[in-house]
Write a protein that holds these residues in place. Structure first.
Motif, mmCIF file in Angstrom:
data_model
loop_
_atom_site.group_PDB
_atom_site.id
_atom_site.type_symbol
_atom_site.label_atom_id
_atom_site.label_comp_id
_atom_site.label_asym_id
_atom_site.label_seq_id
_atom_site.Cartn_x
_atom_site.Cartn_y
_atom_site.Cartn_z
ATOM 1 N N HIS A 59 32.068 73.113 18.835
ATOM 2 C CA HIS A 59 32.162 71.457 18.746
ATOM 3 C C HIS A 59 30.856 71.028 19.634
ATOM 4 C CE1 HIS A 59 33.515 67.798 19.158
ATOM 5 N NE2 HIS A 59 33.696 67.829 20.549
ATOM 6 N N THR A 60 30.152 69.917 19.154
ATOM 7 C CA THR A 60 29.261 69.061 19.886
ATOM 8 C C THR A 60 29.746 67.822 20.346
ATOM 9 O OG1 THR A 60 27.547 70.389 18.964
ATOM 10 C CG2 THR A 60 26.899 68.364 19.963
ATOM 11 N N VAL A 61 29.806 67.287 21.556
ATOM 12 C CA VAL A 61 29.952 66.045 21.999
ATOM 13 C C VAL A 61 28.953 65.188 21.670
ATOM 14 C CG1 VAL A 61 30.602 64.691 24.034
ATOM 15 C CG2 VAL A 61 31.300 66.948 24.009
ATOM 16 N N SER A 62 29.084 64.166 21.046
ATOM 17 C CA SER A 62 28.176 62.819 20.524
ATOM 18 C C SER A 62 27.385 62.531 21.800
ATOM 19 C CB SER A 62 28.651 61.875 19.974
ATOM 20 O OG SER A 62 29.395 61.025 20.953
ATOM 21 N N ALA A 63 25.990 62.280 21.344
ATOM 22 C CA ALA A 63 25.056 61.593 22.422
ATOM 23 C C ALA A 63 25.805 60.238 23.117
ATOM 24 C CB ALA A 63 23.766 61.352 21.763
ATOM 25 N N ASP A 64 26.411 59.629 22.432
ATOM 26 C CA ASP A 64 26.804 58.311 23.278
ATOM 27 C C ASP A 64 27.877 58.851 24.239
ATOM 28 O OD1 ASP A 64 25.627 55.947 21.752
ATOM 29 O OD2 ASP A 64 26.046 57.307 20.217
ATOM 30 N N ASP A 65 28.822 59.923 23.827
ATOM 31 C CA ASP A 65 29.806 60.215 24.911
ATOM 32 C C ASP A 65 29.187 60.948 26.054
ATOM 33 O OD1 ASP A 65 31.862 59.411 23.452
ATOM 34 O OD2 ASP A 65 32.421 61.340 22.218
ATOM 35 N N LEU A 66 28.324 61.605 25.715
ATOM 36 C CA LEU A 66 27.646 62.176 26.859
ATOM 37 C C LEU A 66 26.988 61.201 27.715
ATOM 38 C CD1 LEU A 66 25.623 65.154 25.214
ATOM 39 C CD2 LEU A 66 27.776 65.388 26.276
ATOM 40 N N LEU A 67 26.294 60.145 27.020
ATOM 41 C CA LEU A 67 25.778 59.050 27.939
ATOM 42 C C LEU A 67 26.526 58.366 28.896
ATOM 43 C CD1 LEU A 67 23.390 57.146 28.492
ATOM 44 C CD2 LEU A 67 23.950 55.867 26.326
ATOM 45 N N THR A 68 27.884 58.202 28.258
ATOM 46 C CA THR A 68 29.087 57.279 29.111
ATOM 47 C C THR A 68 29.218 58.012 29.992
ATOM 48 O OG1 THR A 68 29.968 56.480 26.981
ATOM 49 C CG2 THR A 68 31.325 56.616 28.682
ATOM 50 N N ARG A 69 29.497 59.530 30.064
ATOM 51 C CA ARG A 69 29.766 60.211 30.990
ATOM 52 C C ARG A 69 28.846 60.280 32.390
ATOM 53 N NH1 ARG A 69 33.517 65.325 29.079
ATOM 54 N NH2 ARG A 69 34.322 64.458 27.335
ATOM 55 N N GLU A 89 22.595 77.138 22.852
ATOM 56 C CA GLU A 89 22.737 77.846 24.104
ATOM 57 C C GLU A 89 22.034 77.041 25.378
ATOM 58 O OE1 GLU A 89 21.479 81.541 23.517
ATOM 59 O OE2 GLU A 89 23.329 82.286 22.443
ATOM 60 N N HIS A 90 21.596 75.935 24.940
ATOM 61 C CA HIS A 90 20.971 74.938 26.018
ATOM 62 C C HIS A 90 21.757 73.504 26.401
ATOM 63 C CE1 HIS A 90 17.364 77.457 25.555
ATOM 64 N NE2 HIS A 90 16.814 76.867 26.232
ATOM 65 N N SER A 91 21.497 73.265 27.503
ATOM 66 C CA SER A 91 22.046 71.881 27.816
ATOM 67 C C SER A 91 21.377 70.698 27.384
ATOM 68 C CB SER A 91 22.241 71.885 29.564
ATOM 69 O OG SER A 91 20.744 72.088 29.892
ATOM 70 N N ALA A 92 22.155 69.556 27.423
ATOM 71 C CA ALA A 92 21.169 68.399 27.180
ATOM 72 C C ALA A 92 20.923 67.692 28.418
ATOM 73 C CB ALA A 92 22.270 67.283 26.452
ATOM 74 N N GLN A 93 20.071 66.988 28.420
ATOM 75 C CA GLN A 93 19.328 66.220 29.809
ATOM 76 C C GLN A 93 19.254 64.934 29.675
ATOM 77 O OE1 GLN A 93 15.911 68.494 30.894
ATOM 78 N NE2 GLN A 93 15.256 66.826 32.141
ATOM 79 N N PHE A 94 19.444 64.256 30.573
ATOM 80 C CA PHE A 94 19.264 62.757 30.891
ATOM 81 C C PHE A 94 18.448 62.534 31.948
ATOM 82 C CE2 PHE A 94 23.093 63.101 28.277
ATOM 83 C CZ PHE A 94 23.063 61.954 27.423
ATOM 84 N N VAL A 95 17.593 61.530 31.971
ATOM 85 C CA VAL A 95 16.714 61.249 33.070
ATOM 86 C C VAL A 95 17.328 59.800 33.397
ATOM 87 C CG1 VAL A 95 14.337 60.550 33.815
ATOM 88 C CG2 VAL A 95 14.569 62.177 31.970
ATOM 89 N N HIS A 110 28.821 70.766 24.838
ATOM 90 C CA HIS A 110 30.007 71.122 23.966
ATOM 91 C C HIS A 110 31.232 70.721 24.664
ATOM 92 C CE1 HIS A 110 27.160 73.598 21.818
ATOM 93 N NE2 HIS A 110 26.826 74.362 22.950
ATOM 94 N N HIS A 111 31.115 70.680 25.918
ATOM 95 C CA HIS A 111 32.323 69.967 26.806
ATOM 96 C C HIS A 111 32.111 68.637 27.395
ATOM 97 C CE1 HIS A 111 32.836 74.717 26.303
ATOM 98 N NE2 HIS A 111 33.775 74.002 25.838
ATOM 99 N N GLY A 112 30.863 68.328 27.561
ATOM 100 C CA GLY A 112 30.301 66.937 28.395
ATOM 101 C C GLY A 112 30.471 67.226 29.608
ATOM 102 N N ASP A 113 30.630 68.544 30.446
ATOM 103 C CA ASP A 113 30.651 68.514 31.464
ATOM 104 C C ASP A 113 29.506 68.383 32.309
ATOM 105 O OD1 ASP A 113 33.367 69.068 31.546
ATOM 106 O OD2 ASP A 113 32.811 71.332 31.419
#
Length: 459
Positions: A59-69, A89-95, A110-113
């Motif tokens: 499962h992949t969390v949407s970019a917008d849900d990640l952005l909200t968190r 197997e890689h994390s997403a990254q925000f600046v 995958h979990h939004g943590d």
């Protein structure tokens, strides 16, 4: 007694000495910081594994849900960029710009943590890149690096002339390892320089394209896209180079002097002075932008820069290890329309060559093999710098820090004179400093000559 006229060989000797004296500390610094940045993939994986790597998930969390968190975790911060995960197997990254700091925030896709954060300007790679590019002191540092690189080219050219084989190979094509002392150091310096000259020139020239003075002029002359590419796009007076910084590379070099498009009916989002009226208010989702990147087959590893003003755009950019996969897309923040989509195929011949040169310079073009070659060049630079200082120290005038004596006298080399003057014209900062050094050298020489003459006449 009248002093003999100094010929070009003597002049080349002095210029080689002055260039070496100035360039050696910079070359050591560039070689060391370059080596750190060269092995960025391996070092990052070793040092920041807990931030970069995650267990693969379905499962992949949407970019917008990640952005909200991320926004919830940094309520006072401004998110400026999103880097989707390279693979499962890689994390997403925000600046995130937060309380005067630029943070890299890592998130499990995958979990939004939120996995953790990193100061974007104070991690090992960012510091190495900033020192390598501008000594961490901005424009002044950039000009000093450019001057050192330009003089490095003079150093290679004058060194080739001074040590060019003239009827012998020992000490030029290979070192005389049975020698000791100054002769051995001299051979190490000459042989290293002889075999490494072409590679060092490639490194210096490819690095010069990023400098703020010469590099900018070079780009304006050689890096031109057909004007028709921007005919139907509302353009701002901001260039894409604004997305790059000393510590972060977003758009490829070839895109730096292209105009940033504007979103929507830009007249509605500007006040009567032509200034941006308010912050960005995108109506398309971040996930929509990511979907555009996938649909247009942008290579994984791209970033999405978010708009910061009402007329700003989303920018999808990948500065690929293989320049043929470069991509820069500008997306209207209100409609999702692709305002520009520029690929390697759109680059001019010089821009293509420059991008390939930059990737070779950074050791990315051919993977580990490229890294090993560049590492050897860095080690060669260190050996040349150290051996050059050692042979100067062993041959310096007794008790002084001046130019070592020239023990042989050869005819003028007019071709070399033309090449040196050509370098002075092509690299203006080098030309200006060359004139300054020549004037200083002449004044000191004439003063020393007068002292010598007065001393001999009094005796």
């Amino acid at each position: 007694m009248k002093q003999p006229k100094v010929n070009f060989y003597n002049l080349a000797w002095r210029w080689h000495f002055y260039a070496g004296l100035f360039v050696a500390p910079f070359m050591v610094m560039l070689a060391l910081t370059g080596t750190i940045y060269l092995f960025k993939p391996q070092l990052d994986s070793l040092m920041y594994s807990s931030l970069l790597n995650v267990p693969a998930g379905h499962h992949t969390v949407s970019a917008d849900d990640l952005l909200t968190r991320v926004k919830a975790a940094y309520p006072q911060g401004q998110v400026t960029q999103y880097l989707p995960p390279l693979n499962a197997e890689h994390s997403a990254q925000f600046v995130v710009q937060n309380n005067g700091q630029e943070l890299n925030v890592f998130v499990d896709p995958h979990h939004g943590d939120i996995l953790g954060e990193q100061d974007a300007k104070k991690n090992l790679q960012a510091i190495a890149r900033a020192i390598h590019g501008e000594l961490m002191i901005g424009t002044v540092g950039d000009r000093l690096i450019e001057l050192a690189a330009g003089w490095g080219i003079v150093l290679v050219v004058s060194g080739l002339f001074l040590w060019w084989p003239r009827g012998q190979a020992a000490g030029i094509l290979w070192p005389r390892l049975n020698s000791r002392g100054r002769v051995l150091w001299r051979d190490l310096h000459a042989v290293t320089g002889f075999w490494g000259a072409s590679l060092l020139l490639v490194m210096l020239l490819s690095g010069m394209t990023w400098t703020g003075f010469w590099g900018k002029q070079y780009a304006e002359v050689w890096n031109v896209f057909p004007a028709a590419m921007w005919d139907d796009v509302p353009k701002s007076d901001v260039e894409a180079r604004s997305l790059n910084s000393a510590t972060r590379q977003t758009v490829p070099w070839a895109m730096e002097n292209t105009p940033m498009p504007m979103s929507g009916d830009h007249a509605e989002h500007m006040n009567h002075d032509g200034a941006h009226a308010g912050p960005a208010a995108p109506t398309i989702a971040l996930q929509d932008v990511q979907n555009i990147a996938r649909e247009r087959k942008v290579e994984p590893g791209y970033s999405i820069t978010l708009p910061t003003t009402a007329t700003g755009v989303f920018t999808i950019a990948v500065f690929a290890d293989d320049p043929r996969n470069d991509a820069t897309l500008h997306i209207d923040q209100y409609t999702g329309k692709v305002l520009a989509d520029v690929r390697f195929a759109h680059y001019g011949a010089v821009a293509r060559a420059t991008e390939i040169g930059v990737m070779l310079h950074e050791g990315k073009m051919f993977g580990t093999f490229n890294q090993i070659v560049v590492l050897l060049i860095c080690l060669m630079i260190l050996l040349s710098a150290v051996s050059g200082v050692v042979i100067w120290w062993k041959r310096r005038p007794q008790g002084k820090l001046g130019v070592p004596p020239l023990r042989h006298d050869l005819p003028k080399w007019k071709t070399a004179m033309v090449i040196i003057f050509a370098l002075a014209v092509v690299f203006p900062l080098v030309g200006a400093s060359l004139v300054a050094v020549w004037v200083l050298d002449r004044l000191l020489l004439s003063r020393l000559t007068r002292k010598a003459e007065s001393a001999s006449s009094s005796s």
